[in-house]
Scaffold this motif. Structure first.
Motif, PDB file in Angstrom:
ATOM      1  N   LEU A 144      -4.468  40.868 -19.025  1.00 31.09           N
ATOM      2  CA  LEU A 144      -3.173  40.466 -19.420  1.00 31.09           C
ATOM      3  C   LEU A 144      -2.607  39.314 -18.514  1.00 31.09           C
ATOM      4  CD1 LEU A 144      -0.665  41.038 -21.105  1.00 31.09           C
ATOM      5  CD2 LEU A 144       0.054  42.744 -19.065  1.00 31.09           C
ATOM      6  N   VAL A 145      -2.047  38.431 -19.316  1.00 36.78           N
ATOM      7  CA  VAL A 145      -1.566  37.267 -18.440  1.00 36.78           C
ATOM      8  C   VAL A 145      -0.046  36.915 -18.914  1.00 36.78           C
ATOM      9  CG1 VAL A 145      -3.946  35.986 -18.149  1.00 36.78           C
ATOM     10  CG2 VAL A 145      -2.483  35.203 -19.888  1.00 36.78           C
ATOM     11  N   ASP A 146       0.604  35.776 -18.065  1.00 38.61           N
ATOM     12  CA  ASP A 146       1.865  35.700 -18.402  1.00 38.61           C
ATOM     13  C   ASP A 146       2.190  34.337 -19.049  1.00 38.61           C
ATOM     14  OD1 ASP A 146       1.794  33.793 -16.227  1.00 38.61           O
ATOM     15  OD2 ASP A 146       2.821  34.950 -14.771  1.00 38.61           O
ATOM     16  N   ALA A 147       3.289  33.888 -19.202  1.00 33.37           N
ATOM     17  CA  ALA A 147       3.368  32.515 -20.010  1.00 33.37           C
ATOM     18  C   ALA A 147       2.832  31.419 -19.252  1.00 33.37           C
ATOM     19  CB  ALA A 147       5.154  32.138 -20.103  1.00 33.37           C
ATOM     20  N   ASP A 148       2.365  31.628 -17.679  1.00 40.53           N
ATOM     21  CA  ASP A 148       1.861  30.326 -17.102  1.00 40.53           C
ATOM     22  C   ASP A 148       0.359  30.817 -16.777  1.00 40.53           C
ATOM     23  OD1 ASP A 148       4.136  28.914 -16.460  1.00 40.53           O
ATOM     24  OD2 ASP A 148       4.754  30.542 -15.006  1.00 40.53           O
ATOM     25  N   CYS A 149      -0.144  31.856 -17.769  1.00 44.46           N
ATOM     26  CA  CYS A 149      -1.562  31.967 -17.718  1.00 44.46           C
ATOM     27  C   CYS A 149      -1.932  32.624 -16.229  1.00 44.46           C
ATOM     28  CB  CYS A 149      -2.417  30.957 -18.093  1.00 44.46           C
ATOM     29  SG  CYS A 149      -2.240  30.442 -19.457  1.00 44.46           S
ATOM     30  N   GLU A 150      -1.125  33.270 -15.470  1.00 48.75           N
ATOM     31  CA  GLU A 150      -1.292  33.755 -14.341  1.00 48.75           C
ATOM     32  C   GLU A 150      -1.372  35.556 -14.792  1.00 48.75           C
ATOM     33  OE1 GLU A 150      -1.936  32.582 -11.451  1.00 48.75           O
ATOM     34  OE2 GLU A 150      -1.513  30.762 -12.256  1.00 48.75           O
ATOM     35  N   PRO A 151      -2.263  36.088 -13.913  1.00 50.34           N
ATOM     36  CA  PRO A 151      -2.489  37.625 -14.259  1.00 50.34           C
ATOM     37  C   PRO A 151      -1.374  38.484 -14.063  1.00 50.34           C
ATOM     38  CG  PRO A 151      -3.816  36.910 -12.280  1.00 50.34           C
ATOM     39  CD  PRO A 151      -3.130  35.697 -12.926  1.00 50.34           C
ATOM     40  N   VAL A 152      -1.125  39.474 -14.841  1.00 47.14           N
ATOM     41  CA  VAL A 152       0.020  40.550 -14.959  1.00 47.14           C
ATOM     42  C   VAL A 152      -0.552  41.675 -14.333  1.00 47.14           C
ATOM     43  CG1 VAL A 152       1.853  41.571 -16.046  1.00 47.14           C
ATOM     44  CG2 VAL A 152       1.471  39.083 -16.740  1.00 47.14           C
ATOM     45  N   ALA A 153      -0.262  42.053 -13.033  1.00 45.10           N
ATOM     46  CA  ALA A 153      -0.619  43.513 -12.456  1.00 45.10           C
ATOM     47  C   ALA A 153       0.289  44.538 -12.786  1.00 45.10           C
ATOM     48  CB  ALA A 153      -1.015  43.340 -10.971  1.00 45.10           C
ATOM     49  N   GLY A 154      -0.196  45.748 -12.936  1.00 46.47           N
ATOM     50  CA  GLY A 154       0.646  46.846 -12.894  1.00 46.47           C
ATOM     51  C   GLY A 154       1.046  46.977 -14.275  1.00 46.47           C
ATOM     52  N   ALA A 155       0.774  46.577 -15.354  1.00 38.87           N
ATOM     53  CA  ALA A 155       1.309  46.823 -16.660  1.00 38.87           C
ATOM     54  C   ALA A 155       0.305  47.963 -17.198  1.00 38.87           C
ATOM     55  CB  ALA A 155       1.286  45.496 -17.707  1.00 38.87           C
ATOM     56  N   VAL A 156       0.817  48.742 -18.184  1.00 41.47           N
ATOM     57  CA  VAL A 156       0.135  49.787 -19.016  1.00 41.47           C
ATOM     58  C   VAL A 156      -0.321  48.993 -20.171  1.00 41.47           C
ATOM     59  CG1 VAL A 156       0.087  52.091 -20.017  1.00 41.47           C
ATOM     60  CG2 VAL A 156       1.396  51.691 -17.764  1.00 41.47           C
ATOM     61  N   MET A 157      -1.652  49.403 -20.375  1.00 41.24           N
ATOM     62  CA  MET A 157      -2.313  48.767 -21.676  1.00 41.24           C
ATOM     63  C   MET A 157      -2.921  49.884 -22.514  1.00 41.24           C
ATOM     64  SD  MET A 157      -5.127  45.814 -22.356  1.00 41.24           S
ATOM     65  CE  MET A 157      -4.152  44.593 -21.880  1.00 41.24           C
ATOM     66  N   GLU A 158      -2.492  49.957 -23.528  1.00 41.65           N
ATOM     67  CA  GLU A 158      -2.916  51.237 -24.588  1.00 41.65           C
ATOM     68  C   GLU A 158      -3.849  50.765 -25.514  1.00 41.65           C
ATOM     69  OE1 GLU A 158      -1.246  55.226 -26.727  1.00 41.65           O
ATOM     70  OE2 GLU A 158       0.242  53.930 -25.736  1.00 41.65           O
ATOM     71  N   VAL A 159      -4.887  51.448 -25.974  1.00 43.51           N
ATOM     72  CA  VAL A 159      -5.553  51.131 -27.130  1.00 43.51           C
ATOM     73  C   VAL A 159      -5.802  52.193 -27.848  1.00 43.51           C
ATOM     74  CG1 VAL A 159      -6.641  49.211 -25.629  1.00 43.51           C
ATOM     75  CG2 VAL A 159      -7.865  51.609 -25.816  1.00 43.51           C
ATOM     76  N   TRP A 160      -6.014  51.931 -29.238  1.00 46.71           N
ATOM     77  CA  TRP A 160      -6.800  53.068 -30.168  1.00 46.71           C
ATOM     78  C   TRP A 160      -7.292  52.290 -31.325  1.00 46.71           C
ATOM     79  CZ3 TRP A 160      -1.885  51.320 -29.705  1.00 46.71           C
ATOM     80  CH2 TRP A 160      -1.026  50.611 -30.938  1.00 46.71           C
ATOM     81  N   TRP A 161      -8.584  53.138 -31.672  1.00 50.07           N
ATOM     82  CA  TRP A 161      -9.434  52.655 -33.092  1.00 50.07           C
ATOM     83  C   TRP A 161     -10.049  53.557 -33.426  1.00 50.07           C
ATOM     84  CZ3 TRP A 161     -10.845  51.206 -27.888  1.00 50.07           C
ATOM     85  CH2 TRP A 161     -12.006  51.351 -27.467  1.00 50.07           C
ATOM     86  N   CYS A 162     -10.500  53.218 -34.681  1.00 53.65           N
ATOM     87  CA  CYS A 162     -11.411  54.485 -35.560  1.00 53.65           C
ATOM     88  C   CYS A 162     -12.708  54.648 -34.890  1.00 53.65           C
ATOM     89  CB  CYS A 162     -11.155  54.277 -36.851  1.00 53.65           C
ATOM     90  SG  CYS A 162     -12.275  52.736 -37.505  1.00 53.65           S
ATOM     91  N   ASP A 163     -13.357  55.783 -35.639  1.00 50.56           N
ATOM     92  CA  ASP A 163     -14.601  56.071 -35.028  1.00 50.56           C
ATOM     93  C   ASP A 163     -15.892  55.205 -35.939  1.00 50.56           C
ATOM     94  OD1 ASP A 163     -14.834  57.391 -37.333  1.00 50.56           O
ATOM     95  OD2 ASP A 163     -15.138  59.141 -36.560  1.00 50.56           O
TER      96      ASP A 163
END
Length: 307
Positions: A144-163
């Motif tokens: 995850l990066v911000d508008a300046d392409c710098e890393p964003v720490a401490g964000a929650v990323m949730e994923v979901w997909w099928c089997d």
């Protein structure tokens, strides 16, 4: 729709397609009819009320074989590992950060796409989200990066997909918020195993480099959608983005045809014909894929949000 007489397709797939047939009318508006939503926008942490802001002129009735002119990234039959994450021997997480040499894609704002009818919020932060499901074992890395392409720490990323058979898990009993948009019949085919599971659902918090890693399996497919993985970004309690990334058509179909953990049927919708991904520029939403030494898969891509 795949031929349900094919011996490679199990009872669970048959139930899945029966579930689609009986719930398609009610789910159509929620499912895949929305296109790209333009630039990402911040909202409250309530993805269940999220709606796609974009438009799409596709009818969603395409039955393409999935063949297109995209770069062929297939490998020789048999090179991809089978047996799910239990068969995986490669280091997790990888000893080398896949983003060390760059972002693996141009630093451009990631568009918002429809949340779909198969989302419900989960809170369990875990490495392996496969719950023993079969498939090509896969390390998923996202940065995850911000508008300046710098890393964003401490964000929650949730994923979901099928089997591997195109079924989503459906145990929403511990969902943090209301799940009014979750359509169990459409997403699980009312399969008892799926309804009791949370496979291929999880959250991770981005590290100092803005990176998260999940261990799972390559997704299957289901009618009218190309292969895809959903994800959601929450930062400081506020939802920043709901979107999806996909895979090269030839790569996906090679796995579906030649890997014994899958149905033996190519997907019915190509990336270019999908009702969610943009018909032009879909390449911007495809994962980078590498084969690891043990035949498992390394999948990675950067996500940019406007913060």
């Amino acid at each position: 729709m795949p031929n349900t007489n094919n011996p490679l397709i199990s009872r669970r797939v048959l139930l899945r397609h029966l579930g689609i047939a009986t719930t398609a009318t009610s789910a159509l508006a929620l499912f895949g009819c929305g296109g790209g939503g333009g630039s990402s926008s911040s909202s409250s942490d309530t993805a269940n009320s999220d709606t796609d802001t974009g438009s799409d002129t596709s009818t969603g009735s395409d039955t393409s074989t999935g063949t297109d002119t995209s770069t062929d990234t297939t490998v020789t039959e048999g090179e991809w590992l089978t047996g799910g994450t239990n068969a995986m021997e490669a280091d997790f997480p990888p000893t080398t950060n896949p983003f060390d040499s760059g972002l693996a894609n141009a630093c451009t704002l990631t568009d918002q796409f429809t949340v779909g009818p198969c989302f419900f919020e989960v809170e369990d932060e875990r490495d392996d989200i496969s719950e023993g499901q079969p498939g090509v074992p896969m390390t998923l890395a996202m940065k995850l990066v911000d508008a300046d392409c710098e890393p964003v720490a401490g964000a929650v990323m949730e994923v979901w997909w099928c089997d591997a058979e195109g079924i989503y898990s459906g145990d929403n009993s511990e969902a943090a918020h209301a799940v009014s948009q979750f359509n169990a019949g459409f997403c699980t085919g009312n399969d008892s195993e799926a309804l009791a599971a949370r496979w291929f659902r999880g959250i991770k918090t981005t590290d100092a480099d803005g990176v998260v890693y999940f261990k799972g399996c390559f997704p299957g497919w289901y009618p009218s959608r190309t292969t895809h993985i959903h994800f959601r970004i929450v930062l400081d309690g506020n939802q920043q983005l709901v979107s999806q990334f996909g895979f090269d058509d030839n790569l996906a179909n090679d796995i579906y045809l030649n890997n014994s953990d899958y149905t033996g049927q190519t997907k019915d919708t190509s990336n270019a014909r999908d009702t969610v991904f943009p018909s032009n520029g879909v390449e911007d939403y495809l994962f980078e894929v590498e084969r690891q030494w043990d035949g498992s898969m390394l999948v990675y891509k950067a996500v940019q949000i406007n913060v």
